[in-house]
Design a protein around this motif. Structure first.
Motif, PDB file in Angstrom:
ATOM      1  N   GLU A  52       0.827  -1.213   0.000  1.00 52.77           N
ATOM      2  CA  GLU A  52       0.000   0.000   0.000  1.00 52.77           C
ATOM      3  C   GLU A  52       0.855   1.255   0.000  1.00 52.77           C
ATOM      4  N   ALA A  53       1.955   1.225   0.744  1.00 55.26           N
ATOM      5  CA  ALA A  53       2.839   2.392   0.774  1.00 55.26           C
ATOM      6  C   ALA A  53       3.472   2.643  -0.584  1.00 55.26           C
ATOM      7  N   PHE A  55       2.301   1.538  -3.700  1.00 51.86           N
ATOM      8  CA  PHE A  55       1.412   1.671  -4.861  1.00 51.86           C
ATOM      9  C   PHE A  55       0.102   2.389  -4.568  1.00 51.86           C
ATOM     10  N   GLY A  56      -0.163   2.685  -3.304  1.00 52.01           N
ATOM     11  CA  GLY A  56      -1.358   3.435  -2.973  1.00 52.01           C
ATOM     12  C   GLY A  56      -2.576   2.566  -2.733  1.00 52.01           C
ATOM     13  N   PRO A  57      -3.662   3.188  -2.291  1.00 50.72           N
ATOM     14  CA  PRO A  57      -4.871   2.428  -1.926  1.00 50.72           C
ATOM     15  C   PRO A  57      -5.571   1.792  -3.124  1.00 50.72           C
ATOM     16  N   GLY A  58      -5.223   2.202  -4.346  1.00 50.98           N
ATOM     17  CA  GLY A  58      -5.862   1.642  -5.527  1.00 50.98           C
ATOM     18  C   GLY A  58      -5.568   0.176  -5.760  1.00 50.98           C
TER      19      GLY A  58
END
Length: 203
Positions: A52-53, A55-58
């Protein structure tokens, strides 16, 4: 030489997982690196905070695990993303692979099911033998579409990301050409390799 470490690989849709199951039926202990990769990216998995850190919440599905379809799209479009993903997953997969192999015991015949065995370049020094399950790309395509419902373009993209058939075959100590074999014919070939490679190490 007693064979206690067998590296098993093959392209998507080659029948590698079926061969892995047949080896387990002969007495092997299976260490499935794909299953390990999936488990660490499930909700609560040890890889999830770093994913998540990076690549993000997507790339997080509603349950809190990795959204594999979203991640696949990112990786196919960006070679740098693939490198970042591997830098997160590979050390964690490697540590769990070693743990499972050690837990099997010194006398066990361990089969490492590694889809990217040839691509990684490090497995030749780890295993005693490499067994490749091979099939034509046309057959791979048909099998994956039939079992998963993926679009042909998605399957072709995965095949393109994997080592060419000739590279896998060149890295092999033995090849099972799983093109038109019945399950019993496939099992017979697996038993043959077990007799030659592994049976002496279990006596």
């Amino acid at each position: 030489m007693a064979v206690r470490r067998i590296g098993l690989t093959g392209g998507i849709g080659s029948g590698k997982s079926t061969v892995a199951g047949l080896l387990v039926a002969q007495g092997a202990v299976l260490v499935d690196t794909d299953a390990i990769a999936r488990s660490i990216a499930l909700p609560g998995g040890i890889a999830m905070p770093a994913l998540e850190a990076a690549f993000g919440p997507g790339v997080i599905d509603p349950a809190g695990g990795l959204d594999r379809a979203a991640m696949r799209q990112i990786v196919f479009a960006d070679a740098g993303a693939k490198a970042r993903l591997e830098s997160i997953l590979h050390p964690l997969i490697g540590a769990e692979t070693q743990r499972q192999a050690a837990a099997a015991g010194e006398d066990a015949v361990v089969v490492f099911d590694v889809p990217l065995l040839v691509e990684s370049g490090r497995w030749r020094a780890i295993v005693d033998r490499v067994l490749v399950v091979d099939a034509t790309e046309e057959t791979q395509l048909k099998r994956v579409i039939a079992r998963s419902g993926w679009a042909p373009e998605a399957v072709k993209a995965v095949i393109a990301q994997q080592a060419p058939r000739r590279a896998r075959r060149a890295a092999a100590d033995a090849v099972i050409y799983n093109e038109s074999l019945t399950l019993e014919e496939l099992a017979q070939q697996v038993r043959g390799f077990w007799e030659r490679w592994a049976k002496s190490s279990t006596r």
